[in-house]
Design a protein around this motif. Structure first.
Motif, mmCIF file in Angstrom:
data_model
loop_
_atom_site.group_PDB
_atom_site.id
_atom_site.type_symbol
_atom_site.label_atom_id
_atom_site.label_comp_id
_atom_site.label_asym_id
_atom_site.label_seq_id
_atom_site.Cartn_x
_atom_site.Cartn_y
_atom_site.Cartn_z
ATOM 1 N N ILE A 80 44.202 36.315 44.219
ATOM 2 C CA ILE A 80 43.797 36.277 42.706
ATOM 3 C C ILE A 80 44.612 37.115 41.360
ATOM 4 O O ILE A 80 44.446 37.424 40.270
ATOM 5 C CB ILE A 80 42.066 35.690 42.225
ATOM 6 N N GLY A 81 45.681 37.746 42.276
ATOM 7 C CA GLY A 81 45.759 39.369 41.386
ATOM 8 C C GLY A 81 45.412 40.186 41.041
ATOM 9 O O GLY A 81 45.938 40.729 40.258
ATOM 10 N N GLY A 82 44.120 40.699 42.146
ATOM 11 C CA GLY A 82 43.400 41.531 41.777
ATOM 12 C C GLY A 82 43.415 42.245 43.212
ATOM 13 O O GLY A 82 44.571 42.424 43.464
ATOM 14 N N LEU A 83 42.789 43.836 42.926
ATOM 15 C CA LEU A 83 42.639 45.008 43.496
ATOM 16 C C LEU A 83 41.636 45.104 43.949
ATOM 17 O O LEU A 83 40.843 45.653 42.766
ATOM 18 C CB LEU A 83 43.828 45.521 43.253
ATOM 19 N N ALA A 125 30.137 41.194 42.176
ATOM 20 C CA ALA A 125 29.808 40.767 41.135
ATOM 21 C C ALA A 125 29.563 40.979 40.131
ATOM 22 O O ALA A 125 30.357 40.626 39.103
ATOM 23 C CB ALA A 125 28.050 39.663 41.400
ATOM 24 N N PHE A 126 29.574 42.739 39.884
ATOM 25 C CA PHE A 126 30.130 43.784 39.035
ATOM 26 C C PHE A 126 31.525 44.372 39.167
ATOM 27 O O PHE A 126 31.848 43.847 37.618
ATOM 28 C CB PHE A 126 29.174 45.402 39.870
ATOM 29 N N VAL A 131 35.272 42.814 35.322
ATOM 30 C CA VAL A 131 37.440 41.945 35.818
ATOM 31 C C VAL A 131 37.351 41.100 34.486
ATOM 32 O O VAL A 131 38.688 40.972 34.137
ATOM 33 C CB VAL A 131 37.700 41.765 37.155
ATOM 34 N N THR A 132 36.616 39.921 34.739
ATOM 35 C CA THR A 132 36.412 38.353 33.841
ATOM 36 C C THR A 132 36.171 38.434 32.096
ATOM 37 O O THR A 132 36.759 37.971 31.829
ATOM 38 C CB THR A 132 36.707 37.680 34.850
ATOM 39 N N VAL A 133 35.190 39.888 32.912
ATOM 40 C CA VAL A 133 34.287 39.596 30.987
ATOM 41 C C VAL A 133 34.813 40.227 30.400
ATOM 42 O O VAL A 133 35.210 40.606 29.267
ATOM 43 C CB VAL A 133 32.528 39.691 31.757
ATOM 44 N N LEU A 134 34.962 41.599 31.086
ATOM 45 C CA LEU A 134 34.465 43.112 30.225
ATOM 46 C C LEU A 134 36.202 42.666 30.186
ATOM 47 O O LEU A 134 37.268 43.988 29.312
ATOM 48 C CB LEU A 134 33.973 44.077 30.705
ATOM 49 N N ARG A 135 37.344 42.213 30.736
ATOM 50 C CA ARG A 135 38.598 42.239 30.839
ATOM 51 C C ARG A 135 39.334 44.078 30.803
ATOM 52 O O ARG A 135 40.471 44.229 30.400
ATOM 53 C CB ARG A 135 39.061 42.170 29.158
ATOM 54 N N ILE A 136 38.518 44.441 32.302
ATOM 55 C CA ILE A 136 39.050 46.127 32.656
ATOM 56 C C ILE A 136 39.958 45.799 33.735
ATOM 57 O O ILE A 136 39.613 45.022 34.428
ATOM 58 C CB ILE A 136 37.369 46.787 33.165
ATOM 59 N N ILE A 140 41.248 50.029 37.867
ATOM 60 C CA ILE A 140 39.833 50.483 36.909
ATOM 61 C C ILE A 140 38.348 51.011 37.192
ATOM 62 O O ILE A 140 38.190 51.051 37.786
ATOM 63 C CB ILE A 140 40.343 50.343 35.221
ATOM 64 N N MET A 141 38.526 48.882 36.791
ATOM 65 C CA MET A 141 37.121 48.508 37.395
ATOM 66 C C MET A 141 36.379 48.757 39.038
ATOM 67 O O MET A 141 35.472 49.841 39.256
ATOM 68 C CB MET A 141 36.361 47.422 37.369
#
Length: 339
Positions: A80-83, A125-126, A131-136, A140-141
């Motif tokens: 999904i393009g994350g890490l 979930a945290f 990543v999805t709601v706080l856009r961090i 970093i997250m």
């Protein structure tokens, strides 16, 4: 064209390539990685006569089992393009809680194992919420989550994890069936289930769509936030289960038990053909990457090189994979008659 359409085009396009005599990028990469693993296993006999034997192959598969499981979760996040950089801390969390809560002195509390995995899932979930709601940014997250968990584990154990392995995990990691370690049979089933989930379910196709184009996926009605969060949850659950496996293998937990899996989990995914930008990848290729890295590790250990050199080599492999596993190279391999 909708995001769901984009996801379908990706799979239908691969099918079109197969019908026209071409081979998909993921298939080519998986074949290459497994071929390299076989060559390395056979060539390792020149390093030491003990390497390359059937018993050594079983040892490699046993050691690779940890990396295969954790790389599946990492692969979903990368897709999904994350890490996910919290993997080492979640492995430690799963191991420490398993040894302390369900250890040899409390073997009857097997029902706590699902509770521990659920707790690890909450960590995922945290991560997904941040990543999805706080856009961090994912880097970093997940790194912040890793620091929080590592500090919490240190405080909880006072620096010394206690407890031992539950009997069920000892059986999984230490017994053999028909001369083959039981964990190898488990990994085969896990790979089949993981492949089906990633490649043959609506959830997997949505992850591909989110990684390929999240805006188009959102327009098509895909819940990008929910899909992305579930990817982080799956990664955390896989990491927590690897912590349990390590407890069964070593009959105990340590505060650094997950540290050696962060870079290899990324390397296995990248070597397996997944794009670090998301939208593509194959779990079968990831499995090949995990086996290749594990085999390489055993050869390095046989040579007598220090652990630091293994990290250097793994980093070099990631760079090489990013350079060589480019789409234009596979386009030429799929259509050798075209420029």
């Amino acid at each position: 064209m909708s995001a769901q359409g984009n996801g379908a085009v990706r799979f239908d396009g691969a099918a079109d390539n197969r019908r026209s005599g071409g081979v998909s990028k993921e298939t080519i990469n998986a074949i290459v990685v497994f071929a390299l693993s076989i060559v390395l296993i056979l060539g390792s006999r020149f390093v030491s006569p003990a390497l390359g034997s059937w018993s050594q192959v079983l040892t490699v598969l046993t050691l690779a089992s940890f990396l295969i499981v954790v790389s599946f979760g990492q692969g979903l996040v990368v897709m999904i393009g994350g890490l996910d950089l919290s993997i080492p801390a979640v492995i430690t969390l799963g191991g420490v809680l398993t040894a302390g809560w369900v250890g040899a002195g409390n073997a009857g509390a097997w029902y706590l194992l699902p509770a521990i995995l659920a707790l690890c899932g909450l960590v995922g979930a945290f991560n997904g919420f941040g990543v999805t709601v706080l856009r961090i940014p994912p880097f970093i997250m997940t790194m912040a989550t890793s620091i929080i968990l590592a500090s919490a584990a240190l405080g909880y154990t006072s620096g010394t994890p206690r407890g031992a392995s539950p009997e069920a995990l000892t059986v999984l990691m230490k017994t053999s069936w028909l001369g083959v370690p039981a964990v190898v049979f488990f990994v085969v089933l896990f790979v089949l289930a993981g492949w089906a989930l990633q490649s043959r379910t609506v959830f997997g196709r949505r992850l591909y769509a989110v990684g390929a184009n999240p805006d188009a996926a959102r327009v098509a009605g895909v819940s990008v936030g929910a899909a992305s969060t579930l990817a982080y949850v799956a990664s955390a659950v896989c990491a927590g289960f690897v912590g349990m496996m390590l407890v069964g293998y070593a009959n105990g937990a340590t505060l650094r038990m997950g540290d050696s899996y962060m870079l290899p989990s990324i390397a296995a995914v990248v070597i397996g053909g997944s794009s670090i930008l998301g939208g593509s990848g194959s779990f079968v290729g990831t499995v090949g990457g995990a086996i290749l890295l594990t085999t390489l590790g055993t050869v390095i250990a046989a040579i007598g090189l220090e652990q630091g050199w293994r990290t250097v080599i793994e980093g070099g492999i990631i760079v090489a994979a990013l350079f060589f596993l480019r789409e234009e190279l596979f386009a030429r391999l799929r259509r050798p008659g075209r420029s």
